[in-house]
Write a protein that holds these residues in place. Structure first.
Motif, PDB file in Angstrom:
ATOM      1  N   ASN A  66       1.114  -1.373  -0.419  1.00 40.35           N
ATOM      2  CA  ASN A  66       0.401   0.270  -0.019  1.00 40.35           C
ATOM      3  C   ASN A  66       0.609   1.073  -0.201  1.00 40.35           C
ATOM      4  O   ASN A  66       0.581   2.284  -0.564  1.00 40.35           O
ATOM      5  CB  ASN A  66      -1.071   0.206   1.118  1.00 40.35           C
ATOM      6  CG  ASN A  66      -1.984  -1.583   1.177  1.00 40.35           C
ATOM      7  OD1 ASN A  66      -2.071  -2.131  -0.107  1.00 40.35           O
ATOM      8  ND2 ASN A  66      -2.840  -1.315   1.810  1.00 40.35           N
ATOM      9  N   LEU A  67       2.148   1.187   0.371  1.00 41.76           N
ATOM     10  CA  LEU A  67       2.738   2.615   0.732  1.00 41.76           C
ATOM     11  C   LEU A  67       3.001   2.711  -0.766  1.00 41.76           C
ATOM     12  O   LEU A  67       3.965   3.466  -1.022  1.00 41.76           O
ATOM     13  CB  LEU A  67       3.968   2.151   2.102  1.00 41.76           C
ATOM     14  CG  LEU A  67       3.327   2.264   3.306  1.00 41.76           C
ATOM     15  CD1 LEU A  67       4.944   1.778   4.017  1.00 41.76           C
ATOM     16  CD2 LEU A  67       3.026   3.498   3.714  1.00 41.76           C
ATOM     17  N   GLY A  68       4.712   1.250  -1.302  1.00 43.71           N
ATOM     18  CA  GLY A  68       5.066   1.702  -2.108  1.00 43.71           C
ATOM     19  C   GLY A  68       2.916   1.814  -3.602  1.00 43.71           C
ATOM     20  O   GLY A  68       4.319   3.038  -4.461  1.00 43.71           O
ATOM     21  N   SER A  69       2.191   1.821  -3.969  1.00 43.02           N
ATOM     22  CA  SER A  69       0.583   2.054  -4.373  1.00 43.02           C
ATOM     23  C   SER A  69       0.846   3.633  -4.178  1.00 43.02           C
ATOM     24  O   SER A  69       1.163   4.246  -5.445  1.00 43.02           O
ATOM     25  CB  SER A  69       0.350   1.579  -4.113  1.00 43.02           C
ATOM     26  OG  SER A  69       0.330   0.159  -4.572  1.00 43.02           O
ATOM     27  N   GLN A  70       0.841   4.379  -3.248  1.00 46.19           N
ATOM     28  CA  GLN A  70       0.865   5.937  -2.765  1.00 46.19           C
ATOM     29  C   GLN A  70       2.056   6.866  -3.084  1.00 46.19           C
ATOM     30  O   GLN A  70       2.056   7.779  -3.980  1.00 46.19           O
ATOM     31  CB  GLN A  70       0.201   5.879  -1.043  1.00 46.19           C
ATOM     32  CG  GLN A  70      -0.698   5.798  -0.901  1.00 46.19           C
ATOM     33  CD  GLN A  70      -2.499   5.836  -1.440  1.00 46.19           C
ATOM     34  OE1 GLN A  70      -2.150   7.312  -1.532  1.00 46.19           O
ATOM     35  NE2 GLN A  70      -3.253   4.826  -1.422  1.00 46.19           N
ATOM     36  N   TRP A  71       3.299   5.858  -3.317  1.00 43.73           N
ATOM     37  CA  TRP A  71       4.054   6.688  -3.895  1.00 43.73           C
ATOM     38  C   TRP A  71       4.542   6.727  -5.380  1.00 43.73           C
ATOM     39  O   TRP A  71       4.675   7.740  -5.581  1.00 43.73           O
ATOM     40  CB  TRP A  71       5.253   5.470  -3.273  1.00 43.73           C
ATOM     41  CG  TRP A  71       6.859   6.986  -3.546  1.00 43.73           C
ATOM     42  CD1 TRP A  71       7.802   6.188  -4.479  1.00 43.73           C
ATOM     43  CD2 TRP A  71       7.242   7.288  -2.855  1.00 43.73           C
ATOM     44  NE1 TRP A  71       8.355   7.122  -4.132  1.00 43.73           N
ATOM     45  CE2 TRP A  71       8.630   8.100  -3.425  1.00 43.73           C
ATOM     46  CE3 TRP A  71       7.177   7.505  -1.518  1.00 43.73           C
ATOM     47  CZ2 TRP A  71       9.673   8.717  -2.486  1.00 43.73           C
ATOM     48  CZ3 TRP A  71       8.527   8.843  -0.542  1.00 43.73           C
ATOM     49  CH2 TRP A  71       9.669   9.309  -1.804  1.00 43.73           C
ATOM     50  N   SER A  72       4.092   5.759  -5.876  1.00 38.60           N
ATOM     51  CA  SER A  72       3.504   5.796  -7.371  1.00 38.60           C
ATOM     52  C   SER A  72       2.559   6.518  -7.780  1.00 38.60           C
ATOM     53  O   SER A  72       2.536   7.189  -8.886  1.00 38.60           O
ATOM     54  CB  SER A  72       3.641   3.978  -7.838  1.00 38.60           C
ATOM     55  OG  SER A  72       4.709   3.383  -7.507  1.00 38.60           O
ATOM     56  N   LEU A  73       1.749   6.222  -6.954  1.00 39.08           N
ATOM     57  CA  LEU A  73       0.662   7.443  -7.456  1.00 39.08           C
ATOM     58  C   LEU A  73       0.830   9.023  -7.460  1.00 39.08           C
ATOM     59  O   LEU A  73       0.813   9.673  -8.558  1.00 39.08           O
ATOM     60  CB  LEU A  73      -1.079   7.426  -5.948  1.00 39.08           C
ATOM     61  CG  LEU A  73      -2.263   7.822  -6.716  1.00 39.08           C
ATOM     62  CD1 LEU A  73      -3.143   7.844  -7.891  1.00 39.08           C
ATOM     63  CD2 LEU A  73      -3.084   8.233  -5.212  1.00 39.08           C
ATOM     64  N   TRP A  74       1.613   9.070  -6.179  1.00 37.69           N
ATOM     65  CA  TRP A  74       1.619  11.147  -6.206  1.00 37.69           C
ATOM     66  C   TRP A  74       2.956  11.260  -6.778  1.00 37.69           C
ATOM     67  O   TRP A  74       3.338  12.585  -7.559  1.00 37.69           O
ATOM     68  CB  TRP A  74       1.418  11.071  -4.946  1.00 37.69           C
ATOM     69  CG  TRP A  74       0.292  10.868  -3.788  1.00 37.69           C
ATOM     70  CD1 TRP A  74      -0.082   9.708  -3.355  1.00 37.69           C
ATOM     71  CD2 TRP A  74      -0.999  11.683  -4.372  1.00 37.69           C
ATOM     72  NE1 TRP A  74      -1.280   9.941  -2.735  1.00 37.69           N
ATOM     73  CE2 TRP A  74      -1.937  11.057  -3.278  1.00 37.69           C
ATOM     74  CE3 TRP A  74      -1.116  12.735  -4.877  1.00 37.69           C
ATOM     75  CZ2 TRP A  74      -3.439  11.038  -2.955  1.00 37.69           C
ATOM     76  CZ3 TRP A  74      -2.870  13.185  -4.572  1.00 37.69           C
ATOM     77  CH2 TRP A  74      -3.391  12.616  -3.829  1.00 37.69           C
ATOM     78  N   PHE A  75       3.924  10.567  -6.962  1.00 38.13           N
ATOM     79  CA  PHE A  75       4.983  10.283  -7.362  1.00 38.13           C
ATOM     80  C   PHE A  75       5.435  10.117  -8.938  1.00 38.13           C
ATOM     81  O   PHE A  75       6.778   9.623  -9.619  1.00 38.13           O
ATOM     82  CB  PHE A  75       6.117  10.311  -6.447  1.00 38.13           C
ATOM     83  CG  PHE A  75       6.546  11.744  -5.324  1.00 38.13           C
ATOM     84  CD1 PHE A  75       6.975  12.698  -5.569  1.00 38.13           C
ATOM     85  CD2 PHE A  75       6.265  11.918  -4.866  1.00 38.13           C
ATOM     86  CE1 PHE A  75       6.484  14.059  -5.026  1.00 38.13           C
ATOM     87  CE2 PHE A  75       5.545  12.036  -2.946  1.00 38.13           C
ATOM     88  CZ  PHE A  75       6.094  13.433  -3.240  1.00 38.13           C
ATOM     89  N   GLY A  76       5.265   9.016  -9.167  1.00 43.83           N
ATOM     90  CA  GLY A  76       5.402   8.592  -9.653  1.00 43.83           C
ATOM     91  C   GLY A  76       7.007   7.564  -9.651  1.00 43.83           C
ATOM     92  O   GLY A  76       7.352   7.528 -11.455  1.00 43.83           O
ATOM     93  N   SER A  77       7.747   7.073  -9.052  1.00 47.48           N
ATOM     94  CA  SER A  77       8.538   7.048  -8.520  1.00 47.48           C
ATOM     95  C   SER A  77       8.865   5.341  -8.083  1.00 47.48           C
ATOM     96  O   SER A  77       7.241   4.894  -7.537  1.00 47.48           O
ATOM     97  CB  SER A  77      10.143   7.694  -7.818  1.00 47.48           C
ATOM     98  OG  SER A  77       8.617   7.891  -6.721  1.00 47.48           O
ATOM     99  N   SER A  78       9.887   4.703  -7.357  1.00 46.14           N
ATOM    100  CA  SER A  78      10.597   3.621  -6.990  1.00 46.14           C
ATOM    101  C   SER A  78      10.790   3.407  -5.613  1.00 46.14           C
ATOM    102  O   SER A  78      10.752   4.668  -4.875  1.00 46.14           O
ATOM    103  CB  SER A  78      10.885   2.754  -8.311  1.00 46.14           C
ATOM    104  OG  SER A  78      12.436   3.261  -8.507  1.00 46.14           O
TER     105      SER A  78
END
Length: 691
Positions: free
Chosen positions: A572-584
């Protein structure tokens, strides 16, 4: 020309040479601050120059290209932020520097980037809050297999008159009959089996007599008004029953505090009063006394069959309950071979034919006829009060069962215990931990602690006697006080006793039919009488039939599992990070590196300020005084080498005092300039002071 010749005679340099040296001197001074930072740490683009062993051979070096060091840091926050935005993989960060000539765009992207950053971490906070709330998910599984048949306990609902205390019970019956006659003018000597002879002083010797009491909550005016209304209706001047209660008085050890245990119903009051005295009499039985003789046990069970096969004595055990009488447990833990059910249905379960006649028992303790049955696990005690229900005489009761299992999560996910070892209550039943076992044990512990004796309905601890008012005259006062506190959970037993993490229960549903039928009752009763050598007086109320079986072999298992695991949280944390910043994940490492660089630069800047304030002798009044009072000859050569003799010989008496001062303060943080430059500096000072 004359002036140049004059300088040659005096041994001074020409003016042109002095002018060129004056132009080169600022360039040499500008390198001193960079060299002064060498001990504190290298900034990007700085070089460290160390003085050679011989000051005479030292010469100013020309600037060279920047060489890459092992560890480098940026000079300022601006350089660090610009480097991060140009090289990071986080989307949108480069917009903060590529549009730096358009302040509106830069401000827009800065606000958008910060808002996105804030939204992402708000979502992070929600995810962490959900994770640390430890939610659970309920998983339901349906299984089908051969099932172990549970234990079935059946009680007669008739407390038995023991031979050892039969005389005391007869005296209690006579006192009860006399009390009923005094209170209600009811002659119960024939019903209770007593004889209408004199009281022989027993009632005066019996403590806690039953009394008819006025209701203190009802005012006298209201009682008179209701009495008048009653006399107007039926012309019978009787006191309204709502104004009176019946009960008995209980006091503490020193008689300083007393209260009345009252009831609005005379039936309830008489039963409770008789039960209170019966418990005291029952507690006088010796410990080695067996409940019943073996020949008495067969009078209750007429027939027993399981899975179309007859039962044997190895399939059941018996005990005596103070209120429910003789009890039999079928397929209990003492059974050598537990019964297994491979098929559902009434023909593949337990079938019992029971005797339900009440003969030579205690009618004041049991006002119902029939039997009481409960279903429980083999390793659990039978709590007839909590989970049992009654069987009607002359009726065939068919109980169908469905097994259910529940597995809870302990620890942070719920308040449950696996085996009761973490519960601060001792298990007095010496059986599997259940919440009922813990609650009853907790009450018994408080009973022993507060009253000094054990309640006869629950197992007693070692070296503790059962309560008897001949030995513990105030135990009734203590017991009823504790009972009120227990009902309102002031004892804390319901809080201490946690639910078990693993529970196996049986969902019961009952069906009833008349048994035996009118056309078959004659031969059925005849066969039962011949088989058991017992004559049934009241045929319809003398027998009952019980069938216990599995409705189906499918059983349900409810198990709890964590709703949010560590894997789910990271996802879930990775999904939120990718949603708002599109990064890894690598972008997270870049952010960590940025924070580390900020901390290092901040540390170096603070260290530089600290050194400039406290370590520089030329900064501050105290450092200047110390350096001014130190002669130049006493300074170490590593700080500032001595001037050559040629330079000192050129000094005039007027200028000699100025050479006693040490070099500037910044020179103490870096290697001193070469002696030739010092000589030139002193000669230039000399020439500038010429008239």
């Amino acid at each position: 020309m004359a002036e140049e010749k004059k300088r040659e005679v005096l041994g001074l340099k020409p003016k042109g040479d002095l002018i060129r040296e004056a132009e080169e001197r600022p360039l040499q001074r500008s390198q001193a601050p960079a060299l002064a930072l060498a001990p504190a740490g290298l900034m990007k683009g700085d070089k460290c120059e160390e003085p050679g062993p011989d000051p005479k051979s030292a010469a100013p070096q020309l600037p060279t290209e920047e060489e890459e060091a092992l560890i480098e840091f940026h000079r300022s926050y601006r350089d660090l932020f610009q480097f991060f935005c140009n090289n990071t993989t986080i989307h949108g960060a480069i917009r903060l520097v590529c549009s730096q000539h358009n302040r509106m765009k830069t401000a827009f992207w800065a606000v958008l980037w910060l808002c996105t950053f804030g939204m992402m971490y708000w979502q992070f906070a929600l995810l962490f809050e959900e994770y640390f709330s430890y939610p659970v998910s309920l998983n339901i599984n349906l299984n089908s297999d051969k099932l172990v048949f549970p234990a079935v306990t059946v009680c007669t609902l008739n407390p038995y008159r023991y031979t050892q205390i039969k005389g005391e019970l007869e005296e209690l019956d006579r006192i009860t009959a006399k009390t009923l006659f005094d209170l209600y003018k009811y002659n119960s000597f024939n019903t209770l089996g007593g004889h209408p002879r004199g009281r022989r002083g027993l009632r005066e010797a019996l403590p806690h007599p039953l009394q008819l009491l006025g209701d203190p909550d009802s005012p006298p005016a209201a009682r008179r008004a209701r009495s008048a209304a009653s006399s107007m209706r039926d012309n019978n001047p009787q006191v309204n029953w709502k104004d009176w209660k019946i009960g008995f008085k209980l006091c503490n050890q020193n008689k300083s505090d007393c209260f009345y245990q009252t009831y609005s119903s005379g039936v309830d009051a008489v039963r409770e009063w008789y039960r209170f005295h019966y418990i005291n009499i029952l507690s006088r039985l010796p410990d080695s006394f067996t409940s019943l003789e073996e020949d008495k046990l067969g009078n209750f069970i007429f027939s027993c069959r399981f899975n179309q096969a007859s039962c044997s004595q190895a399939n059941y055990s018996h005990f005596h309950h103070p209120i429910y009488g003789n009890c039999y447990t079928f397929n209990g833990e003492n059974n050598s071979n537990l019964w297994m059910s491979s098929m559902p249905g009434v023909n593949n379960g337990l079938s019992l034919t029971l005797r339900t006649e009440q003969n030579d028992f205690i009618p004041l303790l049991s006002t119902v006829t029939g039997a009481r049955v409960t279903v429980h696990g083999q390793d659990e005690p039978a709590f007839m009060d909590d989970g049992g229900f009654n069987l009607r005489p002359g009726v065939e009761t068919s109980i169908s069962m469905r097994k259910e299992a529940l597995d809870r999560l302990g620890g942070n996910y719920g308040d449950c215990t696996y085996n009761g070892s973490d519960v601060p209550v001792k298990n007095l039943y010496h059986s599997k931990y259940t919440q009922q076992v813990c609650i009853h044990s907790c009450f018994q512990e408080r009973m022993v602690k507060e009253c000094g004796c054990a309640y006869i309905f629950y197992p007693r601890p070692e070296h503790v006697e059962y309560c008897d008012y001949r030995k513990h005259d105030s135990w009734g006062y203590c017991y009823y006080k504790l009972q009120g506190a227990f009902a309102s959970d002031r004892l804390g037993c319901f809080t201490k006793c946690l639910k078990p993490c693993s529970v196996t229960s049986y969902k019961l549903s009952a069906g009833y039919s008349r048994w035996p039928s009118v056309t078959s009752q004659d031969w059925v009763f005849r066969m039962l009488s011949l088989q058991n050598n017992y004559t049934i007086k009241n045929k319809r109320n003398g027998v009952a039939k019980l069938n216990v079986f599995f409705k189906e072999l499918n059983y349900k298992t409810n198990s709890e599992s964590p709703s949010v695991t560590m894997v789910t949280l990271l996802s879930n944390l990775g999904s939120q990070w990718s949603l708002w910043f599109g990064s890894s994940v690598l972008s997270v490492v870049e952010m960590a590196e940025l924070i580390f660089d900020l901390m290092v630069i901040t540390f170096l800047m603070l260290l530089r300020r600290f050194r400039s304030r406290y370590w520089s002798p030329g900064r501050g009044g105290r450092g200047a005084q110390e350096v001014a009072s130190t002669p130049a000859s006493s300074l170490p050569s590593s700080v500032c080498p001595q001037l050559p003799s040629s330079a000192s010989s050129l000094a005039t008496p007027d200028t000699s005092p100025t050479l006693t001062a040490p070099p500037p303060a910044y020179a103490t943080l870096a290697p001193c300039p070469a002696p030739s430059s010092l000589a030139g500096a002193s000669s230039s000072v000399f020439t500038l002071e010429e008239p």
